[in-house]
Design a protein around this motif. Structure first.
Motif, PDB file in Angstrom:
ATOM      1  N   MET A   1       0.868  -1.274   0.011  1.00 54.93           N
ATOM      2  CA  MET A   1      -0.136   0.111   0.206  1.00 54.93           C
ATOM      3  C   MET A   1       0.945   1.155  -0.051  1.00 54.93           C
ATOM      4  O   MET A   1       1.704   1.305   0.702  1.00 54.93           O
ATOM      5  CB  MET A   1      -0.819  -0.141   1.209  1.00 54.93           C
ATOM      6  N   ALA A   2       0.535   2.120  -0.890  1.00 55.56           N
ATOM      7  CA  ALA A   2       1.128   3.381  -1.035  1.00 55.56           C
ATOM      8  C   ALA A   2       1.016   4.246   0.312  1.00 55.56           C
ATOM      9  O   ALA A   2       0.154   4.467   1.002  1.00 55.56           O
ATOM     10  CB  ALA A   2       0.986   4.091  -2.143  1.00 55.56           C
ATOM     11  N   GLU A   3       2.320   4.902   0.879  1.00 51.10           N
ATOM     12  CA  GLU A   3       2.152   5.984   1.884  1.00 51.10           C
ATOM     13  C   GLU A   3       1.506   7.104   1.530  1.00 51.10           C
ATOM     14  O   GLU A   3       1.730   7.655   0.524  1.00 51.10           O
ATOM     15  CB  GLU A   3       3.669   6.081   2.400  1.00 51.10           C
ATOM     16  N   ARG A   4       0.780   7.661   2.339  1.00 47.99           N
ATOM     17  CA  ARG A   4      -0.214   8.829   2.183  1.00 47.99           C
ATOM     18  C   ARG A   4       0.846  10.094   2.322  1.00 47.99           C
ATOM     19  O   ARG A   4       1.460  10.097   3.311  1.00 47.99           O
ATOM     20  CB  ARG A   4      -1.486   8.954   2.914  1.00 47.99           C
ATOM     21  N   THR A   5       0.540  10.724   1.805  1.00 50.33           N
ATOM     22  CA  THR A   5       1.363  12.115   2.085  1.00 50.33           C
ATOM     23  C   THR A   5       0.203  13.344   1.985  1.00 50.33           C
ATOM     24  O   THR A   5      -0.775  13.552   1.295  1.00 50.33           O
ATOM     25  CB  THR A   5       2.309  12.713   1.043  1.00 50.33           C
ATOM     26  N   TYR A   6       0.191  14.122   3.088  1.00 46.10           N
ATOM     27  CA  TYR A   6      -0.657  15.293   3.281  1.00 46.10           C
ATOM     28  C   TYR A   6       0.082  16.624   2.840  1.00 46.10           C
ATOM     29  O   TYR A   6      -0.594  17.557   3.162  1.00 46.10           O
ATOM     30  CB  TYR A   6      -1.129  15.362   4.775  1.00 46.10           C
ATOM     31  N   ASP A   7       1.229  16.321   2.267  1.00 42.49           N
ATOM     32  CA  ASP A   7       1.939  17.662   1.961  1.00 42.49           C
ATOM     33  C   ASP A   7       0.995  18.403   1.047  1.00 42.49           C
ATOM     34  O   ASP A   7       0.503  17.981  -0.101  1.00 42.49           O
ATOM     35  CB  ASP A   7       3.383  17.499   1.340  1.00 42.49           C
ATOM     36  N   ASN A   8       1.223  19.787   1.043  1.00 44.85           N
ATOM     37  CA  ASN A   8       0.263  20.667   0.088  1.00 44.85           C
ATOM     38  C   ASN A   8       1.180  21.702  -0.212  1.00 44.85           C
ATOM     39  O   ASN A   8       1.594  22.581   0.710  1.00 44.85           O
ATOM     40  CB  ASN A   8      -0.909  21.030   0.844  1.00 44.85           C
ATOM     41  N   ALA A   9       1.692  21.872  -1.533  1.00 44.77           N
ATOM     42  CA  ALA A   9       2.474  22.852  -2.072  1.00 44.77           C
ATOM     43  C   ALA A   9       2.166  24.141  -1.840  1.00 44.77           C
ATOM     44  O   ALA A   9       3.104  25.137  -1.358  1.00 44.77           O
ATOM     45  CB  ALA A   9       2.983  22.582  -3.418  1.00 44.77           C
ATOM     46  N   SER A  10       1.115  24.277  -1.892  1.00 50.20           N
ATOM     47  CA  SER A  10       0.431  25.835  -1.793  1.00 50.20           C
ATOM     48  C   SER A  10       0.522  26.364  -0.377  1.00 50.20           C
ATOM     49  O   SER A  10       1.060  27.394  -0.012  1.00 50.20           O
ATOM     50  CB  SER A  10      -1.076  26.050  -2.251  1.00 50.20           C
ATOM     51  N   GLN A  11       0.036  25.429   0.438  1.00 51.98           N
ATOM     52  CA  GLN A  11       0.132  25.937   1.890  1.00 51.98           C
ATOM     53  C   GLN A  11       1.476  26.115   2.103  1.00 51.98           C
ATOM     54  O   GLN A  11       1.843  26.971   3.163  1.00 51.98           O
ATOM     55  CB  GLN A  11      -0.533  24.877   2.767  1.00 51.98           C
ATOM     56  N   GLN A  12       2.592  25.046   2.063  1.00 48.77           N
ATOM     57  CA  GLN A  12       3.914  24.975   2.224  1.00 48.77           C
ATOM     58  C   GLN A  12       4.467  26.387   1.763  1.00 48.77           C
ATOM     59  O   GLN A  12       5.277  27.144   2.600  1.00 48.77           O
ATOM     60  CB  GLN A  12       4.646  23.884   1.653  1.00 48.77           C
ATOM     61  N   ARG A  13       4.156  26.850   0.727  1.00 55.15           N
ATOM     62  CA  ARG A  13       4.798  28.010   0.127  1.00 55.15           C
ATOM     63  C   ARG A  13       4.174  29.233   0.689  1.00 55.15           C
ATOM     64  O   ARG A  13       5.050  30.276   1.069  1.00 55.15           O
ATOM     65  CB  ARG A  13       4.344  28.076  -1.248  1.00 55.15           C
TER      66      ARG A  13
END
Length: 102
Positions: A1-13
């Motif tokens: 099963m693929a690991e989920r990522t909750y990263d959001n480029a817009s929020q990080q920026r």
């Protein structure tokens, strides 16, 4: 099963942009300076600045067109500092109470 990522480029920026503006309260930074510093396309910065301005995290300096941290974000930092000061006072009170001889 693929690991989920909750990263959001817009929020990080957006956070990176706010952190970048810290220390530039008087003169602010131009959108092009921000784009260069964050290594992103200027249209993305225009969008980010619009959204951060809408929530009061950033403000435009009308006389220069540059941007700086907004009052709302600064108030959050000041409220945090005040809460930490209060916690230190409470801790000092407790330490004092338990270190006194009866």
């Amino acid at each position: 099963m693929a690991e989920r990522t909750y990263d959001n480029a817009s929020q990080q920026r957006g956070f990176a942009l706010a952190f970048l503006l810290a220390g530039h309260e008087l003169q602010g930074l131009s959108p092009s300076d921000i784009a260069k510093a964050l290594k992103v396309n200027p249209p993305l910065i225009t969008r980010d600045l619009h959204n951060l301005t809408q929530v009061g995290a950033v403000e435009k300096i009308e006389t220069t067109g540059r941007y700086r941290l907004g009052p709302r974000l600064v108030r959050v930092a000041l409220a945090h500092l005040a809460a930490m000061d209060e916690a230190e006072k409470q801790l000092a009170h407790i330490k004092n109470k338990y270190s006194r001889e009866s």
